[in-house]
Design a protein around this motif. Structure first.
Motif, PDB file in Angstrom:
ATOM      1  N   ASN A 143       1.287  -1.039   0.246  1.00 50.71           N
ATOM      2  CA  ASN A 143       0.406   0.294   0.289  1.00 50.71           C
ATOM      3  C   ASN A 143       0.883   0.858   0.185  1.00 50.71           C
ATOM      4  N   ASP A 144       2.300   0.467   0.008  1.00 41.38           N
ATOM      5  CA  ASP A 144       3.022   2.422   0.351  1.00 41.38           C
ATOM      6  C   ASP A 144       3.859   2.557  -1.096  1.00 41.38           C
ATOM      7  N   LEU A 145       3.584   1.549  -1.954  1.00 42.62           N
ATOM      8  CA  LEU A 145       4.199   2.007  -3.622  1.00 42.62           C
ATOM      9  C   LEU A 145       2.993   2.340  -4.200  1.00 42.62           C
ATOM     10  N   CYS A 146       3.588   2.865  -5.096  1.00 42.14           N
ATOM     11  CA  CYS A 146       2.672   2.854  -6.489  1.00 42.14           C
ATOM     12  C   CYS A 146       3.191   2.114  -7.359  1.00 42.14           C
ATOM     13  N   ILE A 147       2.572   1.391  -8.502  1.00 45.18           N
ATOM     14  CA  ILE A 147       3.379   0.797  -9.523  1.00 45.18           C
ATOM     15  C   ILE A 147       2.342   1.069 -10.970  1.00 45.18           C
ATOM     16  N   THR A 148       2.935   1.694 -11.771  1.00 43.22           N
ATOM     17  CA  THR A 148       3.002   2.245 -12.797  1.00 43.22           C
ATOM     18  C   THR A 148       3.292   0.726 -14.231  1.00 43.22           C
ATOM     19  N   THR A 149       2.075   0.148 -15.084  1.00 47.12           N
ATOM     20  CA  THR A 149       2.509  -0.862 -16.242  1.00 47.12           C
ATOM     21  C   THR A 149       1.570  -0.133 -17.366  1.00 47.12           C
ATOM     22  N   LYS A 150       2.007  -0.352 -18.249  1.00 55.56           N
ATOM     23  CA  LYS A 150       1.952   0.102 -19.720  1.00 55.56           C
ATOM     24  C   LYS A 150       0.921  -1.549 -20.661  1.00 55.56           C
ATOM     25  N   VAL A 151      -0.086  -1.630 -21.055  1.00 54.10           N
ATOM     26  CA  VAL A 151      -0.092  -2.170 -22.506  1.00 54.10           C
ATOM     27  C   VAL A 151       0.433  -1.926 -23.413  1.00 54.10           C
ATOM     28  N   HIS A 152       0.894  -3.198 -24.289  1.00 53.03           N
ATOM     29  CA  HIS A 152       1.414  -3.352 -25.471  1.00 53.03           C
ATOM     30  C   HIS A 152       0.206  -3.385 -26.899  1.00 53.03           C
TER      31      HIS A 152
END
Length: 272
Positions: A62-71
């Motif tokens: 909960n202390d992390l902000c994780i972003t990923t992106k769709v190909h």
């Protein structure tokens, strides 16, 4: 709604093009320096390594902000959601804080992929959704196509490229910008102005560039494998550039340096 881009999340750590031991070492150094926002993508081929590094960091999810992106290759009904589920498995999480479309589709019709993105949010695979590399026109279309708020349009943003049209579109649509290539992959260091201004504040040229981006109201991503640079890139909140220095830097927008040009990738649009 996620606390995307608030507080320390304004300064994210980008993982491209890192892999293996280099990624793990850099990510753990970034955690130690204070980073809590991390950016990856299906296209980078490092989601599993990013997930493993973050899982081993000891920082609560909960202390992390994780972003990923769709190909873009996954912008179809049969591939989209399975690809996102694969990303979550690789990252060792049950949802990401932000899921972005990495590029506009090659045909420029953004509506179908936006609706797929919204479906991922509705299924609980992401706390928030956004886009990347959209033009101003595409930002307006996006705002009209889906009901879900978009938390960002992640774009190339640094002092050597004029992004005033995108900043205006951000204000008009309510879709904030965020930056990648924040120091133009080192191109900014060819301009002595940043070091000159930095001497006034006791900061490096890179820190001046990053502070300029933040003062434009644009959260940023940076990447380095050098511990001293990782720490310095995060340490930009204890000074404020004067309006005069901001204007001096603004003048370099006329340089027109862009890393990814239209047509350079199958999905790169005609930029504003």
């Amino acid at each position: 709604m996620t606390i995307y881009f608030q507080g320390s999340f304004q300064r994210g750590f980008g993982t491209y093009p890192l892999k293996g031991d280099a990624l793990r070492a850099a990510a753990l150094t970034a955690i130690e320096a204070g980073y809590r926002a991390f950016d990856t993508a299906q296209m980078y081929g490092n989601e599993a390594e990013t997930g493993a590094a973050l899982a081993s960091s000891g920082i609560a999810r909960n202390d992390l902000c994780i972003t990923t992106k769709v190909h873009p290759d996954n912008y179809c009904e049969e591939k989209f959601l399975p690809s996102v589920e694969a990303s979550l498995k690789a990252l060792q999480v049950d949802r990401v804080d932000a899921l972005l479309l990495h590029w506009p589709p090659a045909d420029g019709d953004v509506a179908p992929s936006l609706r797929l993105l919204q479906s991922a949010r509705e299924k609980g695979l992401a706390d928030a959704i956004g886009v990347s590399n959209y033009t101003a026109r595409m930002m307006h279309v996006a705002r009209a196509v889906i009901d879900e708020p978009l938390v960002t349009n992640q774009v190339e943003f640094h002092p050597l490229v004029d992004q005033r049209k995108l900043l205006a579109a951000a204000s008009e649509t309510g879709i904030p910008l965020s930056s990648y290539a924040s120091i133009a992959r080192g191109e900014v260091f060819k301009h002595g102005l940043f070091a000159e201004i930095g001497r006034t504040y006791g900061k490096s040229a890179a820190q001046v560039v990053l502070r300029w981006i933040l003062q434009k109201g644009v959260p940023l991503n940076t990447m380095s494998t050098k511990p001293e640079n990782i720490r310095a890139n995060f340490d930009i909140m204890d000074f404020t550039l004067s309006s005069i220095d901001m204007e001096r830097i603004d003048a370099l927008n006329a340089t027109g340096y862009r890393i990814i040009k239209a047509g350079q990738l199958p999905w790169a649009p005609e930029w504003d």
